[in-house]
Write a protein that holds these residues in place. Structure first.
Motif, PDB file in Angstrom:
ATOM      1  N   ASP A 170      42.884  33.408  46.627  1.00 46.52           N
ATOM      2  CA  ASP A 170      43.503  34.310  47.602  1.00 46.52           C
ATOM      3  C   ASP A 170      42.632  34.455  48.840  1.00 46.52           C
ATOM      4  OD1 ASP A 170      45.452  36.146  48.495  1.00 46.52           O
ATOM      5  OD2 ASP A 170      44.149  37.807  47.924  1.00 46.52           O
ATOM      6  N   LEU A 171      41.314  34.450  48.623  1.00 49.27           N
ATOM      7  CA  LEU A 171      40.395  34.619  49.751  1.00 49.27           C
ATOM      8  C   LEU A 171      40.235  33.328  50.563  1.00 49.27           C
ATOM      9  CD1 LEU A 171      37.674  36.809  48.024  1.00 49.27           C
ATOM     10  CD2 LEU A 171      39.288  37.518  49.780  1.00 49.27           C
ATOM     11  N   VAL A 172      40.528  32.181  49.941  1.00 50.19           N
ATOM     12  CA  VAL A 172      40.419  30.919  50.674  1.00 50.19           C
ATOM     13  C   VAL A 172      41.345  30.911  51.885  1.00 50.19           C
ATOM     14  CG1 VAL A 172      40.937  28.458  50.519  1.00 50.19           C
ATOM     15  CG2 VAL A 172      39.606  29.556  48.736  1.00 50.19           C
ATOM     16  N   THR A 173      42.485  31.595  51.767  1.00 45.82           N
ATOM     17  CA  THR A 173      43.455  31.647  52.872  1.00 45.82           C
ATOM     18  C   THR A 173      43.310  32.925  53.694  1.00 45.82           C
ATOM     19  OG1 THR A 173      45.071  32.630  51.361  1.00 45.82           O
ATOM     20  CG2 THR A 173      45.104  30.235  51.602  1.00 45.82           C
ATOM     21  N   VAL A 187      37.071  26.571  20.421  1.00 51.85           N
ATOM     22  CA  VAL A 187      37.550  27.914  20.783  1.00 51.85           C
ATOM     23  C   VAL A 187      36.734  28.472  21.942  1.00 51.85           C
ATOM     24  CG1 VAL A 187      37.741  30.303  19.992  1.00 51.85           C
ATOM     25  CG2 VAL A 187      38.461  28.433  18.493  1.00 51.85           C
ATOM     26  N   ILE A 188      35.419  28.395  21.824  1.00 49.49           N
ATOM     27  CA  ILE A 188      34.580  28.953  22.900  1.00 49.49           C
ATOM     28  C   ILE A 188      34.691  28.098  24.162  1.00 49.49           C
ATOM     29  CG2 ILE A 188      32.514  27.715  22.118  1.00 49.49           C
ATOM     30  CD1 ILE A 188      32.713  31.193  23.799  1.00 49.49           C
ATOM     31  N   ALA A 189      34.936  26.792  23.984  1.00 46.76           N
ATOM     32  CA  ALA A 189      35.123  25.944  25.165  1.00 46.76           C
ATOM     33  C   ALA A 189      36.393  26.357  25.915  1.00 46.76           C
ATOM     34  CB  ALA A 189      35.203  24.481  24.758  1.00 46.76           C
ATOM     35  N   ALA A 190      37.482  26.559  25.146  1.00 45.84           N
ATOM     36  CA  ALA A 190      38.738  26.989  25.783  1.00 45.84           C
ATOM     37  C   ALA A 190      38.576  28.369  26.414  1.00 45.84           C
ATOM     38  CB  ALA A 190      39.856  27.027  24.737  1.00 45.84           C
ATOM     39  N   TYR A 191      37.841  29.245  25.743  1.00 42.48           N
ATOM     40  CA  TYR A 191      37.625  30.600  26.279  1.00 42.48           C
ATOM     41  C   TYR A 191      36.826  30.529  27.587  1.00 42.48           C
ATOM     42  CZ  TYR A 191      36.519  35.571  26.291  1.00 42.48           C
ATOM     43  OH  TYR A 191      36.400  36.890  26.636  1.00 42.48           O
ATOM     44  N   THR A 192      35.841  29.643  27.607  1.00 47.68           N
ATOM     45  CA  THR A 192      35.029  29.487  28.824  1.00 47.68           C
ATOM     46  C   THR A 192      35.890  29.020  29.999  1.00 47.68           C
ATOM     47  OG1 THR A 192      33.069  28.955  27.523  1.00 47.68           O
ATOM     48  CG2 THR A 192      33.079  28.253  29.835  1.00 47.68           C
ATOM     49  N   TYR A 193      36.755  28.070  29.725  1.00 47.41           N
ATOM     50  CA  TYR A 193      37.615  27.584  30.805  1.00 47.41           C
ATOM     51  C   TYR A 193      38.651  28.629  31.206  1.00 47.41           C
ATOM     52  CZ  TYR A 193      35.654  22.939  30.832  1.00 47.41           C
ATOM     53  OH  TYR A 193      34.792  21.886  30.985  1.00 47.41           O
ATOM     54  N   LEU A 194      39.083  29.420  30.240  1.00 47.21           N
ATOM     55  CA  LEU A 194      40.044  30.485  30.563  1.00 47.21           C
ATOM     56  C   LEU A 194      39.427  31.491  31.530  1.00 47.21           C
ATOM     57  CD1 LEU A 194      42.691  32.043  30.118  1.00 47.21           C
ATOM     58  CD2 LEU A 194      41.601  33.148  28.143  1.00 47.21           C
ATOM     59  N   LEU A 195      38.190  31.931  31.238  1.00 48.82           N
ATOM     60  CA  LEU A 195      37.531  32.891  32.127  1.00 48.82           C
ATOM     61  C   LEU A 195      37.278  32.271  33.499  1.00 48.82           C
ATOM     62  CD1 LEU A 195      34.960  34.748  29.830  1.00 48.82           C
ATOM     63  CD2 LEU A 195      37.375  35.231  30.230  1.00 48.82           C
ATOM     64  N   GLY A 196      36.901  30.979  33.483  1.00 54.14           N
ATOM     65  CA  GLY A 196      36.662  30.318  34.765  1.00 54.14           C
ATOM     66  C   GLY A 196      37.919  30.254  35.611  1.00 54.14           C
ATOM     67  N   LEU A 197      39.049  29.959  34.965  1.00 51.74           N
ATOM     68  CA  LEU A 197      40.310  29.870  35.715  1.00 51.74           C
ATOM     69  C   LEU A 197      40.796  31.242  36.160  1.00 51.74           C
ATOM     70  CD1 LEU A 197      42.136  27.147  33.577  1.00 51.74           C
ATOM     71  CD2 LEU A 197      41.045  26.876  35.808  1.00 51.74           C
ATOM     72  N   LEU A 198      40.569  32.261  35.339  1.00 51.07           N
ATOM     73  CA  LEU A 198      40.942  33.618  35.753  1.00 51.07           C
ATOM     74  C   LEU A 198      40.174  34.029  37.011  1.00 51.07           C
ATOM     75  CD1 LEU A 198      41.181  35.564  32.356  1.00 51.07           C
ATOM     76  CD2 LEU A 198      43.047  34.916  33.889  1.00 51.07           C
ATOM     77  N   GLY A 199      38.916  33.598  37.077  1.00 55.10           N
ATOM     78  CA  GLY A 199      38.126  33.909  38.262  1.00 55.10           C
ATOM     79  C   GLY A 199      38.614  33.180  39.502  1.00 55.10           C
ATOM     80  N   LEU A 200      39.404  32.130  39.283  1.00 57.91           N
ATOM     81  CA  LEU A 200      39.922  31.385  40.436  1.00 57.91           C
ATOM     82  C   LEU A 200      40.964  32.190  41.211  1.00 57.91           C
ATOM     83  CD1 LEU A 200      40.503  27.734  39.203  1.00 57.91           C
ATOM     84  CD2 LEU A 200      38.938  28.502  40.986  1.00 57.91           C
ATOM     85  N   ILE A 201      41.675  33.070  40.514  1.00 61.09           N
ATOM     86  CA  ILE A 201      42.823  33.749  41.131  1.00 61.09           C
ATOM     87  C   ILE A 201      42.423  34.533  42.379  1.00 61.09           C
ATOM     88  CG2 ILE A 201      44.631  35.468  40.737  1.00 61.09           C
ATOM     89  CD1 ILE A 201      44.644  34.591  37.795  1.00 61.09           C
ATOM     90  N   PRO A 202      41.460  35.461  42.276  1.00 64.02           N
ATOM     91  CA  PRO A 202      41.086  36.165  43.518  1.00 64.02           C
ATOM     92  C   PRO A 202      40.391  35.272  44.520  1.00 64.02           C
ATOM     93  CG  PRO A 202      39.694  36.868  41.677  1.00 64.02           C
ATOM     94  CD  PRO A 202      40.760  36.014  41.108  1.00 64.02           C
ATOM     95  N   MET A 203      39.686  34.229  44.023  1.00 66.04           N
ATOM     96  CA  MET A 203      38.993  33.356  44.958  1.00 66.04           C
ATOM     97  C   MET A 203      39.975  32.541  45.784  1.00 66.04           C
ATOM     98  SD  MET A 203      35.912  34.137  44.467  1.00 66.04           S
ATOM     99  CE  MET A 203      35.182  32.899  45.488  1.00 66.04           C
TER     100      MET A 203
END
Length: 554
Positions: free
Chosen positions: A166-169, A148-164
């Motif tokens: 956007d900034l790559v472009t 559960v905590i492993a999936a939660y960790t990856y979820l937060l990591g992927l959520l942080g990808l969204i704004p990042m």
């Protein structure tokens, strides 16, 4: 498996990079993202340090202890990463205390379950002692909550990808470089952890994720020093766009393809006499059917909201996505009330002026021909009267132009009592046959100086056009908290209905000419000064009610 010496050196490098980045980020407070970045570096350093102590520990109890305390860094790290990205990308609305408390809920439960695992075994189910290269390692079998905590960790990591992502472009080069460096720092531990979880790394039960933090720390250090992470930040972009949208003078309404209101600024909500909360999610036909019909029309694009005296020019812009598909439209409302009123006033001035002058000139020409052959005092008097009317018309037009010019200036405020006193005395002197009564009311009320012209015109007209055998004019004042009301009543013949219609409708047609400019001067002057005027008139007299905003008391 790499030697323990190599692992410990890598962990020490990870800690050194984390501390360096943390110190640099600490100096940048309170810039957005600085504090979460400090927490991020603290979390990864904590995890790395715990792993070093775990490897070095001589007893099984000590190793288990350091495994347990490593969870503080393990659980804090994804939270700090997400908060950092949200602040860095300008998504501060998701970093409130309420949101942070919600994000921290799963990590807090995890820490509790880790500390009490012996009673429920929800995090670990078993224990394995492994001997490698002369060292003792501990491998624990993950249980339900571990995943559960492993999936939660990856979820937060992927959520942080969204704004990042956007900034790559981004068109700003520094933002692109910063985001690429930060994404590299994210992917290094994520990939390492995934390989460990699925058993692709021969680490004898040791999670090597902290070793990958060396790459993360170096990438962050590069972003800070090389790409000026906090010196050139994209944080203001979203706030600036939102602020511009909210503070723009024009009303703006965003609709989807089904005419559902998906966003609107405060100005648009004010125009439609609603609130954003009430309008969002509703069809525009329910919010303002008049505006929806205007938006679809080809010609008339002037919107006059119900129960509102202002006029708005309506324009539309189609919204398309990157595939050129229409995804909605933006309706913009531009306030053209002042321009619209000025146009109406110019039309009224032009037509009335032309009508009155033409009528007087025709009378003068007709009677001048008669005077050329007949010596008639009556015709001469008519000529004189028409000449006087032309002069009076010119004077009224000049007064109106003065009012327009005053409307564009910063005007001073005057005591209402002084204004009315002077108007009443001047009218009494000019029309001695008219009884002028004045009830002054409070003498400390201050109003816009433009009401001097308005009041003078109203009181003078009441006396000038009063043909009663015993003419009188009464002026009264009714004070209020924010406005003051002045009533001017007379027992004259009343005002013709078409004259009142001219003022109330604010328009002039070729078939409906006003005989003079007195009413127009009163209505326009009061409007420009922020007040209003109302007329009640019949054959027994007229009552003009002026409502003026109180500018102060002195």
């Amino acid at each position: 498996m790499p030697s323990l010496v190599v692992i410990k050196l890598a962990l020490l490098a990870s800690i050194a990079a984390g501390i360096s980045v943390g110190l640099l980020a600490w100096r940048e407070r309170p810039k957005p993202g600085s504090v979460p970045l400090v927490l991020l570096m603290a979390a990864q350093s904590w995890w790395s340090a715990a792993l070093i102590f775990q490897v070095q520990a001589a007893s099984l109890e000590a190793k288990l202890f350091f495994i347990d305390i490593s969870w503080v860094g393990v659980t804090l790290l994804p939270v700090a990463w997400l908060l950092f990205v949200l602040e860095y990308g300008g998504y501060n609305e998701y970093t409130t205390r309420r949101h942070v408390a919600g994000i921290m809920l799963v990590p807090a439960i995890t820490i509790f379950l880790v500390l009490t695992n012996d009673y429920h075994q929800l995090v670990y189910r078993g224990l394995e002692i492994i001997e490698r290269n002369g060292a003792t390692m501990v491998s624990r079998t993950p249980a339900v909550w571990f995943w559960v905590i492993a999936a939660y960790t990856y979820l937060l990591g992927l959520l942080g990808l969204i704004p990042m992502l956007d900034l790559v472009t981004s068109q700003v080069r520094s933002f692109r470089n910063q985001s690429v460096a930060l994404l590299l720092g994210l992917f290094a531990p994520l990939v390492t952890n995934l390989l460990f979880l699925f058993g692709y790394l021969p680490t004898a039960g040791i999670d090597p994720t902290p070793v990958a933090f060396t790459v993360s720390g170096t990438a962050c250090l590069f972003a800070l020093t090389r790409f000026e992470l906090f010196g050139s930040s994209p944080t203001p972009i979203r706030h600036a766009r939102r602020a511009l949208y909210k503070q723009m003078q024009e009303g703006a309404i965003v609709l989807d393809t089904h005419d559902t209101v998906v966003d609107m600024n405060d100005e648009a909500a004010s125009v439609l006499q609603t609130t954003r909360e009430e309008a969002l999610g509703r069809n525009l036909n329910d919010v303002s059917p008049d505006l929806l019909s205007i938006g679809g029309s080809a010609g008339n694009h002037v919107f006059n909201p119900p129960k509102n005296t202002r006029s708005y020019d309506v324009s539309e812009s189609q919204l398309t996505d990157i595939h050129d598909r229409t995804i909605g439209r933006i309706i913009t409302l531009h306030d053209i009330s002042d321009l619209f009123r000025m146009q109406q006033r110019l039309e009224v001035l032009h037509r009335v002026f032309r009508h009155n002058i033409r009528t007087n000139i025709q009378v003068i020409l007709g009677h001048a021909g008669h005077l050329a052959t007949h010596n008639s005092q009556q015709k001469a008097d008519i000529l004189k009267q028409n000449a006087i009317e032309i002069e009076e018309t010119g004077e009224k037009v000049r007064n109106i132009i003065d009012v327009f010019e005053e409307g564009r200036k910063d005007r001073e405020n005057l005591r209402l009592h002084a204004i009315l006193r002077e108007c009443v005395d001047a009218t009494a002197r000019s029309y001695p046959d008219v009884t002028v009564e004045y009830d002054p009311g409070p003498e400390d009320i201050v109003v816009d100086s433009l009401f001097d012209i308005v009041c003078s015109n109203v009181i003078e007209n009441a006396a000038q056009h009063n043909s009663s055998s015993e003419p009188w004019v009464r002026v009264g004042v009714e004070p209020g908290e924010e406005t003051v009301t002045v009533q001017v009543a007379d027992n004259g013949p009343g005002i013709e209905s078409h004259e009142l219609a001219l003022v109330e409708e604010g328009t002039e047609t070729p078939l409906k000419h006003g005989s003079g400019f007195g009413l127009a001067l009163t209505a326009w002057g009061a409007d420009i000064a922020g007040g209003s005027v109302a007329f009640e008139s019949d054959s027994s007299g007229t009552c003009v009610t002026l409502e003026m905003p109180v500018a102060g008391r002195r």
